[in-house]
Write an enzyme that holds these catalytic residues in place. Structure first.
Site, PDB file in Angstrom:
ATOM      1  N   VAL A 144       0.809  -1.229   0.000  1.00  0.00           N
ATOM      2  CA  VAL A 144       0.000   0.000   0.000  1.00  0.00           C
ATOM      3  C   VAL A 144       0.838   1.274   0.000  1.00  0.00           C
ATOM      4  O   VAL A 144       0.296   2.371  -0.144  1.00  0.00           O
ATOM      5  CB  VAL A 144      -1.008   0.034   1.182  1.00  0.00           C
ATOM      6  N   ASN A 204      -6.026  -1.104   7.146  1.00  0.00           N
ATOM      7  CA  ASN A 204      -5.484  -1.703   8.359  1.00  0.00           C
ATOM      8  C   ASN A 204      -3.970  -1.838   8.349  1.00  0.00           C
ATOM      9  O   ASN A 204      -3.340  -1.847   9.406  1.00  0.00           O
ATOM     10  CB  ASN A 204      -6.140  -3.090   8.525  1.00  0.00           C
ATOM     11  N   TYR A 253       5.714   6.123  15.456  1.00  0.00           N
ATOM     12  CA  TYR A 253       4.487   5.372  15.190  1.00  0.00           C
ATOM     13  C   TYR A 253       3.258   6.242  15.460  1.00  0.00           C
ATOM     14  O   TYR A 253       2.324   6.306  14.643  1.00  0.00           O
ATOM     15  CB  TYR A 253       4.464   4.130  16.079  1.00  0.00           C
ATOM     16  N   LYS A 307      -0.115   8.021  13.050  1.00  0.00           N
ATOM     17  CA  LYS A 307      -1.406   7.447  13.454  1.00  0.00           C
ATOM     18  C   LYS A 307      -2.359   8.561  13.916  1.00  0.00           C
ATOM     19  O   LYS A 307      -3.564   8.498  13.668  1.00  0.00           O
ATOM     20  CB  LYS A 307      -1.213   6.407  14.558  1.00  0.00           C
ATOM     21  N   THR A 327       0.127  -9.156  18.030  1.00  0.00           N
ATOM     22  CA  THR A 327      -0.028  -9.639  16.651  1.00  0.00           C
ATOM     23  C   THR A 327       1.255  -9.563  15.843  1.00  0.00           C
ATOM     24  O   THR A 327       1.245  -9.761  14.645  1.00  0.00           O
ATOM     25  CB  THR A 327      -1.082  -8.807  15.895  1.00  0.00           C
TER      26      THR A 327
END
Ligand code: ZN
Length: 680
Positions: A485, A511, A577, A581, A612
């Site tokens: 992406v 996502n 990060y 976001k 995850t």
């Protein structure tokens, strides 16, 4: 057409399905027929064998093992040929009339196993014929011969006494009586031609009935071959053509209609595209408006495809194509309503009208679309449309394609047994909707793909790792594509591919993301830019493409972003990060503001501490260790509810937001409770 009979396979069938050899071989040749789309397509055919079974009390009873509804002939098993006691079926022949409802009830009442599927609606035809094995198909070659103005003459000439003719009668009791009468007048016949419908063959053994079917169909094929291949005179086609991925969302929007404007709900359809030399020969023809509008090749197709397809203009440019297609759809809807009005109430009570939208769209210069309430239904419609192209092309090579008239087709489309099914099967909440999930190959994305599939959506999984995307998609019956992406071309290609494959896009779960770290005063600028590329710009790029498709459809839409607790409550060393976001959280709100008027909702999920693998190797372990905890304890004890938040919980939040029809600009928190990260 060659016989596929093979002694070794026949023996293997007996070994697998014995001890009743007749039933085992019935399974075997039913599969041979069912696997050839030139003979049998999506339930268009059935077979039977007359044999004996044992009652509970021990006595032997004569039964008809006949194809049950819901079974595919190509992979049928013995339970797909339920046993019906023959004597009560044969006694029905003494009646002068029998309604379809009473017929179905009598057939069920004669089943040996009360839990077996409904025996075929052509059961009585099988029962009234004296032969042990009876095979029925909707052979394309036979249909090309019979769907002619003088189809009866051609068939009489080609088949002679080997297969006498039965005039067109809708399947049911009356057809069964007529077929039995014709058969009795012709005791030496090998089969029957059901005009404008299909063909029966029979025999004393499974092999004889099957090979007679092959032999009779071969006669029809030989007759067609003599006529040569039909090349339709082509209409002029524009030099440049819009791609399928652009054409499909425009059409999909035009054939969807609002259910409740205040709820923003639509009755949508899912698409399946097909093209190729034979299809292009057909859809590009100057005369396509005549030969494609005569009706289906055999009546039961009308339930899947309606009687006629929609023809739209060749798509040269978006604006004129949209205008031309809109006019074509409106004309189709008007003609469909007029057709219902012409026939409704003519025989029997008033019917519940079906939606007036097409199930097949012919696009000159491009190909054709099958449409349905699901991808599966769309594929069935497309298969039937391709089959229709073959039959009509052959029929036109020999003469003029002329199927049974629309009054008979209305009786099939609005058949009481079909009407009784309406509204019975509740659709799942996201049925008919297409969702794209980025970063769907693992973790939260994979869980999200499963959750949306469970809610009934058609799923496209995009992931940088194409193999992972394909694996996740395969498990949910969706489409998996490799897509990084952060690359503009890759996103554009993937979105076009999804539109070409499903017809459009209704929901996007943006996502894909990764967690970069660094103390903000010292971090290398390239690290920060890298993180912005994936954690902000990719979201913007994906959302832009989604909105482009949603606006082309004009049926609203739903954008969902995976933001993070970092967007709200910065953690030490997580600036690289958290900053993009935070921008993405505002991006979600900006889309809510700019596209709310078009019915496009935009929401985000704020999740925290999900194990995850998005975090750098060993990070969670190190943090847990520093507090003297296991990773599990660390994940659980850091929130108010003391519960571990899993990928499935985040996935469910995305589904919940997709269903929250009055929410936009919202951020749903899924973190087990973290007051420092709570939004206002
Ligand atoms: Zn049939």
């Amino acid at each position: 057409m060659k016989s596929q009979w093979n002694d070794a396979d026949a023996k293997a069938a007996i070994a697998a399905y014995g001890p009743n050899e007749d039933l085992a071989l019935r399974v075997y040749t039913t599969r041979l027929l069912g696997r050839d789309p030139k003979l049998v397509l999506h339930g268009g055919g059935n077979t039977s064998v007359k044999t004996t079974a044992r009652e509970l009390t021990g006595e032997s009873v004569e039964v008809l093992c006949v194809k049950g509804s819901g079974w595919d002939m190509g992979n049928i098993e013995p339970p797909g040929l339920p046993a019906v006691r023959l004597a009560p079926l044969r006694r029905l022949r003494g009646l002068t009339r029998l309604s379809d409802e009473d017929m179905v009830n009598a057939q069920r009442g004669a089943l040996l196993d009360a839990n077996a599927p409904n025996p075929s609606v052509e059961t009585l035809l099988h029962a009234f014929l004296p032969h042990t094995f009876v095979d029925h198909t909707h052979s394309t070659a036979v249909l090309a011969l019979t769907d002619q103005p003088d189809g009866d003459k051609i068939c009489a000439e080609v088949f002679g006494a080997r297969a006498p003719l039965v005039p067109y009668i809708m399947p049911g009791f009356a057809l069964a009586l007529e077929a039995a009468a014709v058969s009795e007048r012709n005791p030496e016949a090998e089969g029957l031609i059901l005009l404008k419908h299909g063909i029966f063959s029979f025999g004393a053994t499974a092999r004889e009935a099957y090979e007679r079917m092959i032999a009779l169909v071969s006669l029809a094929e030989d007759r067609i071959a003599r006529a040569g291949r039909k090349v339709f005179a082509a209409a002029p086609i524009p030099k440049t053509m819009l791609p399928v991925g652009v054409v499909a969302p425009i059409l999909r929007g035009l054939v969807s209609h609002p259910i409740d404007a205040n709820e923003g709900t639509y009755r949508r359809l899912v698409f399946e595209f097909r093209t190729g030399l034979a299809i292009r020969n057909y859809v590009d023809g100057a005369d396509v408006g005549r030969y494609s509008q005569q009706g289906v090749v055999t009546p039961d197709h009308t339930i899947r495809t309606k009687n006629v397809p929609l023809i739209v203009p060749a798509p040269a440019d978006a604006a004129s194509f949209r205008a031309g297609a809109k006019e074509a759809v409106e004309g189709y809807v008007e003609r469909y309503r007029a057709y219902v009005a012409r026939h409704d109430g003519r025989r029997g009570p008033k019917k519940t009208p079906l939606d007036p939208y097409p199930r097949v769209i012919l696009v000159p210069g491009l190909g054709l679309f099958g449409l349905g309430a699901s991808k599966k239904d769309a594929r069935v419609a497309a298969d039937i449309a391709e089959n229709t192209v073959a039959v009509v092309t052959d029929a036109e090579a020999m003469g003029r394609y002329t199927p049974v008239g629309e009054d008979h087709l209305f009786d099939v489309e609005y058949w009481s047994l079909e009407q009784a099914k309406l509204g019975k099967a509740a659709e799942r909440p996201l049925a008919r909707q297409v969702v794209v999930i980025t970063g769907g190959g693992s973790g939260i994305g994979a869980a999200t793909a499963r959750a949306f599939a469970a809610a009934g959506a058609e799923v496209a999984v995009l992931d940088r790792d194409g193999a992972n995307a394909v694996a996740v998609a395969k498990a949910v019956g969706g489409l998996g594509l490799a897509c990084d992406v952060t690359e503009a071309r890759a996103v554009e290609t993937a979105f076009d591919r999804v539109c070409a494959d499903f017809g459009g896009i209704d929901i996007v779960v943006s996502n894909a993301g990764a967690a970069w770290q660094g103390r903000i005063g010292e971090v290398d600028e390239t690290v920060l830019r890298q993180s912005f590329e994936l954690n902000f710009w990719a979201h913007q790029r994906v959302a832009q493409h989604a909105v482009r498709v949603m606006l082309a459809q004009g049926t609203g839409g739903c954008l969902l972003f995976n933001v993070s607790k970092q967007a709200v409550n910065p953690g030490a060393d997580f600036g690289p990060y958290g900053l993009p976001k935070a921008a993405t959280m505002f991006l979600a709100r900006q889309y809510a503001v700019d596209y709310g008027a078009q019915g496009i909702r935009s929401n985000a999920v704020n999740a925290d501490r999900i194990n995850t693998g998005i975090f750098a190797d060993g990070l969670l372990e190190r943090r847990a260790q520093a507090r003297g905890l296991t990773v599990e304890q660390y994940l659980r004890d850091g929130n108010l509810l003391k519960r571990e938040v899993r990928a499935e919980d985040v996935a469910q939040a995305f589904v919940d937001l997709a269903l929250a029809r009055k929410s936009t600009g919202a951020v749903m928190t899924v973190d087990g409770g973290n007051i420092a990260a709570a939004l206002r």
